[in-house]
Design a protein around this motif. Structure first.
Motif, PDB file in Angstrom:
ATOM      1  N   SER A  99      10.810   1.707   2.841  1.00  0.00           N
ATOM      2  CA  SER A  99      11.373   0.630   3.643  1.00  0.00           C
ATOM      3  C   SER A  99      11.034   0.845   5.115  1.00  0.00           C
ATOM      4  CB  SER A  99      12.891   0.605   3.463  1.00  0.00           C
ATOM      5  OG  SER A  99      13.256  -0.624   2.925  1.00  0.00           O
ATOM      6  N   ILE A 100      10.346  -0.137   5.698  1.00  0.00           N
ATOM      7  CA  ILE A 100       9.911  -0.011   7.080  1.00  0.00           C
ATOM      8  C   ILE A 100      10.247  -1.300   7.808  1.00  0.00           C
ATOM      9  CG2 ILE A 100       7.914   0.384   8.601  1.00  0.00           C
ATOM     10  CD1 ILE A 100       6.528   1.697   6.180  1.00  0.00           C
ATOM     11  N   SER A 101      10.668  -1.159   9.061  1.00  0.00           N
ATOM     12  CA  SER A 101      10.990  -2.339   9.862  1.00  0.00           C
ATOM     13  C   SER A 101       9.762  -3.229  10.002  1.00  0.00           C
ATOM     14  CB  SER A 101      11.468  -1.908  11.247  1.00  0.00           C
ATOM     15  OG  SER A 101      11.376  -3.002  12.121  1.00  0.00           O
ATOM     16  N   LEU A 102       9.992  -4.549   9.873  1.00  0.00           N
ATOM     17  CA  LEU A 102       8.872  -5.476   9.967  1.00  0.00           C
ATOM     18  C   LEU A 102       8.388  -5.651  11.400  1.00  0.00           C
ATOM     19  CD1 LEU A 102       9.805  -8.094   7.297  1.00  0.00           C
ATOM     20  CD2 LEU A 102       7.606  -6.954   7.488  1.00  0.00           C
TER      21      LEU A 102
ATOM     22  N   GLU B 122       4.175  -2.249  14.192  1.00  0.00           N
ATOM     23  CA  GLU B 122       2.774  -2.646  14.117  1.00  0.00           C
ATOM     24  C   GLU B 122       2.021  -1.649  13.242  1.00  0.00           C
ATOM     25  OE1 GLU B 122       1.465  -5.512  15.240  1.00  0.00           O
ATOM     26  OE2 GLU B 122       3.562  -5.956  15.701  1.00  0.00           O
ATOM     27  N   PRO B 123       0.851  -2.053  12.693  1.00  0.00           N
ATOM     28  CA  PRO B 123       0.117  -1.208  11.753  1.00  0.00           C
ATOM     29  C   PRO B 123      -0.028   0.247  12.187  1.00  0.00           C
ATOM     30  CG  PRO B 123      -0.918  -3.336  11.866  1.00  0.00           C
ATOM     31  CD  PRO B 123       0.239  -3.378  12.832  1.00  0.00           C
TER      32      PRO B 123
ATOM     33  N   ASP C 249       1.846   2.107  14.059  1.00  0.00           N
ATOM     34  CA  ASP C 249       3.124   2.800  13.920  1.00  0.00           C
ATOM     35  C   ASP C 249       3.481   2.998  12.454  1.00  0.00           C
ATOM     36  OD1 ASP C 249       3.455   2.744  16.730  1.00  0.00           O
ATOM     37  OD2 ASP C 249       4.061   0.645  16.554  1.00  0.00           O
ATOM     38  N   ILE C 250       3.178   1.964  11.653  1.00  0.00           N
ATOM     39  CA  ILE C 250       3.458   2.062  10.222  1.00  0.00           C
ATOM     40  C   ILE C 250       2.680   3.230   9.641  1.00  0.00           C
ATOM     41  CG2 ILE C 250       3.230   0.902   7.987  1.00  0.00           C
ATOM     42  CD1 ILE C 250       3.507  -1.772   9.517  1.00  0.00           C
ATOM     43  N   GLU C 251       1.400   3.318  10.030  1.00  0.00           N
ATOM     44  CA  GLU C 251       0.543   4.379   9.520  1.00  0.00           C
ATOM     45  C   GLU C 251       1.151   5.750   9.839  1.00  0.00           C
ATOM     46  OE1 GLU C 251      -3.620   3.990  10.483  1.00  0.00           O
ATOM     47  OE2 GLU C 251      -3.961   6.126  10.176  1.00  0.00           O
ATOM     48  N   ARG C 252       1.569   5.915  11.102  1.00  0.00           N
ATOM     49  CA  ARG C 252       2.138   7.188  11.515  1.00  0.00           C
ATOM     50  C   ARG C 252       3.405   7.481  10.713  1.00  0.00           C
ATOM     51  NH1 ARG C 252       3.814   6.390  16.590  1.00  0.00           N
ATOM     52  NH2 ARG C 252       1.779   5.509  17.050  1.00  0.00           N
TER      53      ARG C 252
ATOM     54  N   VAL D 241      -6.762   4.785   6.209  1.00  0.00           N
ATOM     55  CA  VAL D 241      -5.475   4.189   5.838  1.00  0.00           C
ATOM     56  C   VAL D 241      -5.532   2.694   6.118  1.00  0.00           C
ATOM     57  CG1 VAL D 241      -2.993   4.207   6.211  1.00  0.00           C
ATOM     58  CG2 VAL D 241      -4.286   6.336   6.426  1.00  0.00           C
ATOM     59  N   VAL D 242      -5.334   1.907   5.064  1.00  0.00           N
ATOM     60  CA  VAL D 242      -5.340   0.449   5.221  1.00  0.00           C
ATOM     61  C   VAL D 242      -3.898  -0.011   5.306  1.00  0.00           C
ATOM     62  CG1 VAL D 242      -6.049  -1.743   4.203  1.00  0.00           C
ATOM     63  CG2 VAL D 242      -7.428   0.311   3.826  1.00  0.00           C
ATOM     64  N   VAL D 243      -3.562  -0.705   6.403  1.00  0.00           N
ATOM     65  CA  VAL D 243      -2.210  -1.243   6.541  1.00  0.00           C
ATOM     66  C   VAL D 243      -2.294  -2.748   6.710  1.00  0.00           C
ATOM     67  CG1 VAL D 243      -0.096  -1.241   7.897  1.00  0.00           C
ATOM     68  CG2 VAL D 243      -1.403   0.881   7.639  1.00  0.00           C
ATOM     69  N   VAL D 244      -1.680  -3.476   5.790  1.00  0.00           N
ATOM     70  CA  VAL D 244      -1.577  -4.927   5.938  1.00  0.00           C
ATOM     71  C   VAL D 244      -0.114  -5.224   6.207  1.00  0.00           C
ATOM     72  CG1 VAL D 244      -2.011  -7.178   4.899  1.00  0.00           C
ATOM     73  CG2 VAL D 244      -3.463  -5.236   4.302  1.00  0.00           C
TER      74      VAL D 244
END
Length: 931
Positions: free
Chosen positions: A887-890, A893-894, A896-899, A919-922
């Motif tokens: 679960s990640i806050s929407l 940004e990609p 930050d999500i990756e980290r 790492v692919v982040v959509v």
RNA sequence: GCUCGGGUGGUGGAACUGGUAGACACGCAGGACUUAAAAUCCUGUGACCCUUAAAGGUCGUGCGGGUUCGAUUCCCGCCCCGAGUACCA
């Protein structure tokens, strides 16, 4: 109160009828929407569970459109002329009008039970004189019109007469018979009335013509091409033979091109359009005349490959071709005659089955290639059809496989015509690539270059011209039958004349028996003293089944009070409703009803009676509901006799058995009700069973739904047990509307449970109404607005099955949330209303609304804010394989999500010390780690 | 032959523009309530492997390839089923 569907459904059906809830006016502030079903033929068997499928879908759509603020026309009627009622009349002597009326009453009762929102005040019956009056009237308009090719539309016959009077026949471009005369205006005026009428008949859009027809002796009638299947009648399977008869025909060929063009402007299923295109069968090519070597005359052929004309090494004409006799030389006479005799023996069926065997015979005569004078032998063969084109073809063995096989078989030469043709010794090559060889003045040209050169040359020589050929043929309009519309025509001096419009309707006369007369005339020949003005013979054939259904959607536009007016539908009503926005029906009408309807519509438009070129803007085909048969397995003893013991499906292979159809109504989830089985037939009263795990399991097969297979499921039974709302929901739940599927009651419990659960949302454990006025929570609003949007989307793309699932999810969620809030439930009632109109009407009034107002409520407005999430459970995949959710806050940004993801300890564990390559982040969708 | 559909658990089916395959429902199994049954409710349910368990692994949308970080979805080839149509020159 518990969910008492029986009382409740009856109550609302009565309310709607008494309050005329679905009566619609021909004017409104609201935009119009016309939802039409293909009206049924009221057969004696009544409705089975497959019939209402399309009606339920269209009813949901109509109800939805009302909620969306449209003025909806949603009518129903009966296509009540037809063969079965007449066959029944022949057997029993009962007047078809009586049995038809009875059948209609059954249909009406069954339809009413399902809770459709039809405006019954607009009902039509094609066999009603007040209706067929206008079918006859349209026939009269067709008779009084001709097709002017210059204007590319139908015009009144008077405009043709005027031109004949002014300038004679010169320069008239019309769709007409081939044998029209050439005359000056003077000559026209000199003609007798009789002669003039004879000439005009060659131009009329409905006309008498000697035609080869499909005569079915057993049925005593002529059948249309689409009523004949594999050489036998579609209805009854009786043999059909070719016979010459004077017949009424409709010049549908005049509209061939417009019928083709129009397909591009309408939203119909592609396969259905394709069928119509094939049926019309437009091919562009050229007609070429090959002069005969000896004597006068020529053979005209049609070809789509005029560019291959220098590769012609023989001509083939149909065995029925008119020149066969004169072309046959004395030496070949015997061979030709025996070949013709041989082909005559072959039925249509054999001819098709024999497609691969090459056969033919040489006439002994030659024709000349008009471009190079080459001598070309003329053959006959049955692969050339008399009925298509000119009944003659130019054979180019190097480019056409049939011609190639023929040439091989009879040792005729094969000439290469294009340098790109592959090994023409092995097979024909129909390519258009490359440049021409052995082709005189087109040598070296390409296909594109050669065509205009050839056409020009042929025209110069008067030996040919560009031509467009259609497969479609004029539709034969007469039937030697009783139970159909009488043709409003009488005969004077052997020529047909219309009766006066004021004399319509021409009523179907009473007759003593519904059979042809002794002299072979149609049943109407039995009517006594049935003469026009007591003097002239009426036309004795009646109109075909498709006449009444080719314009019925316009009659619905006329409201009940307007029906009395002297017009098929008032101009104001036609201008208001214009066309059908949504038409639902089966694809079996692809080349019949749907083609003829488009034809009549275009004709009525040409004369200015209607406003749209195409009658049905959008069309959906509902799939066929097949039967699902159940079987029991009777054990057979050593002597091959059936015993009284039946073995369950899973154990049947251990015995010698025979499968017996068993009534599906005594089987549930493929488990046989043993007691009911014993009563099914007297011989089974003492039946014994070999069970598996205590049950008798039946075998299953998908077949056509029919009485003889004991697999007919009657909607009445389903409604009795579960109610109409369950039936409606279940028919939709079964799968996509357009897909054919077997009827299977196995899942119906789930739908019924859903409605009970829905009912419970409004009630407490004691079934007392229990609603809360509190403000809804975020979760409740989310559930509600999900369904508001989902149903909207689904209905717009006719995906009714997925809405039913979503309703279940929504009710499951609200049950979980223990939601009984008025603010949520009231909207949910509206959204479910089109699908389950009875239960929702009841709950709508329990919520305190005026009875009967649900149908005209407003569809709730979707608010996307309620669906906004601030977190999303991202699926984390490694090398494309989903491993876990995070679960990640929407708002992240990609990068930050990756980290965040890579820091996670579970992710670390999966990575097992390896460093990710990529790492692919959509955002809002997925994270994929490549190692 | 040609044209158009369609192949996803035991079953009906879902997955909307390439992004968690199997939603929802049936069936089945187990449990609760009940003297019992019906009804109702709860839990489990693609296959296989591993494990006492927790957990984990492999395969999987007709078959074989390809494109892609990622394919039921797009591309190529093939198989099967259904519908329509057919010596159409």
């Amino acid at each position: 109160m518990d969910y008492q569907f029986r009382d409740l459904e009856k109550k609302w059906q009565q309310f709607w009828a008494e309050n005329r809830t679905y009566k619609v006016e021909n004017s409104s502030e609201k935009p119009k929407y016309y939802v039409l079903d293909m009206f049924p033929y009221p057969s004696g068997a009544g409705l089975h569970v497959g019939h209402p499928l399309g009606y339920i879908a269209s009813d949901i759509f109509a109800r939805y459109k009302r909620l969306k603020g449209f003025n909806v026309l949603h009518p129903m009627g009966y296509d009540s002329f037809g063969l079965p009622a007449e066959q029944y009349a022949i057997q029993t002597g009962q007047h078809p009008a009586i049995t038809t009326e009875q059948n209609i009453n059954t249909y009406r009762r069954q339809l009413d039970q399902i809770g459709f929102s039809f405006d019954w005040s607009r009902e039509v019956r094609t066999s009603d004189p007040s209706y067929y009056k206008w079918t006859q009237w349209i026939f009269m308009q067709l008779f009084s019109s001709w097709y002017n090719l210059e204007a590319d539309k139908a015009e009144r016959i008077e405009t043709l007469v005027e031109r004949f009077e002014k300038t004679g026949s010169a320069g008239i471009k019309a769709v007409c018979d081939e044998d029209t005369l050439n005359f000056t205006s003077e000559e026209w005026k000199q003609m007798s009335e009789q002669k003039q009428q004879e000439e005009l008949l060659k131009y009329r859009l409905t006309y008498l013509k000697e035609s080869t027809v499909n005569w079915c002796a057993a049925l005593g009638t002529v059948l249309a091409n689409d009523e004949v299947k594999d050489g036998v009648s579609e209805r009854g399977g009786y043999p059909v033979e070719q016979k010459k008869m004077m017949q009424w025909s409709m010049r549908i060929t005049a509209y061939a091109d417009r019928l083709l063009q129009g397909l591009d402007t309408i939203d119909w299923p592609e396969p259905l359009k394709e069928m119509q295109r094939n049926w019309i069968g437009k091919s562009t090519g050229a007609s070429v005349k090959f002069p005969l070597e000896k004597g006068e005359g020529e053979i005209e052929v049609f070809t789509t490959r005029v560019d291959t004309i220098f590769g012609v090494t023989f001509l083939v004409i149909a065995p029925e071709h008119e020149l066969v006799a004169s072309l046959t030389t004395a030496g070949q006479k015997q061979e030709i005659e025996s070949y013709i005799a041989q082909t005559k023996k072959k039925s249509e069926l054999d001819r098709m089955a024999d497609a691969k065997t090459v056969s033919g015979a040489f006439t002994g005569s030659y024709a000349l290639n008009p471009l190079n004078g080459q001598k070309i032998p003329v053959w006959i063969a049955d692969y050339v059809l008399a009925g298509y084109g000119t009944g003659a073809v130019m054979a180019v063995p190097s480019g056409d496989q049939r011609d190639w096989l023929f040439a091989r078989h009879f040792n005729l030469p094969v000439i290469q015509i294009l340098d790109a043709q592959k090994d023409i010794e092995a097979e024909a090559d129909a390519t258009k690539e490359g440049r021409y060889v052995n082709s005189d003045f087109i040598d070296g040209l390409t296909y594109q270059e050669a065509i205009p050169v050839l056409i020009q040359k042929l025209e110069e020589l008067g030996a040919g011209k560009a031509k467009i050929q259609y497969r479609i043929r004029d539709a034969i309009f007469g039937r030697q039958r009783y139970w159909g519309e009488p043709v409003p025509v009488y005969f004077k001096d052997g020529l047909p004349y219309l009766i006066e419009e004021s004399e319509l309707p021409l009523l179907l006369p009473e007759i003593d028996k519904y059979l042809p007369t002794e002299s072979g005339e149609p049943p109407l020949g039995r009517a006594e003293n049935w003469k026009y003005q007591d003097e002239y013979e009426y036309e004795l054939s009646t109109m075909p089944g498709w006449a009444g259904s080719s314009w019925y959607w316009y009659r619905y536009m006329a409201s009940q009070s307007e029906r009395a007016e002297d017009v098929f539908a008032p101009q104001s009503a036609i201008e208001y409703w214009k066309d059908v926005d949504l038409y639902i029906g089966g694809s079996e009408h692809a080349t019949g009803h749907l083609l003829y309807s488009r034809f009549w519509n275009k004709f009525l438009k040409d004369l200015g009676y209607v406003v749209e070129e195409e009658p049905f803007k959008k069309l959906i085909n509902q799939g066929m509901i097949q039967g699902r048969s159940n079987f029991v397995y009777r054990i057979i003893d050593e002597e091959g006799k059936g015993t009284n013991t039946f073995v369950s499906f899973g154990l049947k292979d251990e015995y010698k058995t025979s499968a017996i159809h068993v009534d599906v109504n005594i089987v549930e989830n493929d488990v046989l009700d043993l007691e009911k089985f014993k009563k099914f037939r007297p011989e089974f009263a003492n039946a014994e069973f070999i069970l598996e795990s205590g049950k008798y399991v039946c075998g299953v097969e998908v077949e056509k739904m029919s009485k003889s297979k004991f697999n007919v499921v009657n909607p009445d039974d389903i409604i009795e047990r579960y109610g109409a709302d369950t039936l409606r929901l279940y028919e939709m739940f079964l799968g996509p509307l357009e897909q054919s599927k077997p009827w299977n009651t196995n899942g119906i419990e789930g739908v019924f449970k859903f409605l009970r659960k829905f009912w419970k949302l409004f009630h407490n454990d004691k079934f007392e109404l229990n609603l809360s006025e509190e403000e809804p929570t975020k979760a409740e609003l989310k559930s509600l607005h999900k369904i508001i949007r989902k149903v909207e989307d689904d209905i717009e793309r006719f995906s009714f099955n997925t809405s039913v699932s979503s309703f279940m999810i929504c009710v499951n969620e609200l049950t979980e949330l223990k939601c009984n809030k008025r603010k949520v439930l009231e909207d949910l009632v509206i959204v479910l209303g089109p699908y389950a109109p009875h239960i929702t009407e009841e709950l709508w009034t329990l919520l305190g609304n005026q009875p009967g107002t649900l149908s005209y409520a407003s569809y709730p407005k979707f608010n996307p804010d309620y669906l906004v999430e601030d977190e999303f459970a991202y699926p984390i995949s490694i090398n494309g394989k989903m491993k876990m959710n995070l679960s990640i806050s929407l708002s992240l940004e990609p990068a930050d999500i990756e980290r965040f993801v890579l820091e996670n300890s579970d992710v670390q564990r999966y990575l097992d010390g390896k460093t990710p390559k990529k790492v692919v982040v959509v955002k809002g969708r997925i994270v994929n780690i490549v190692v």
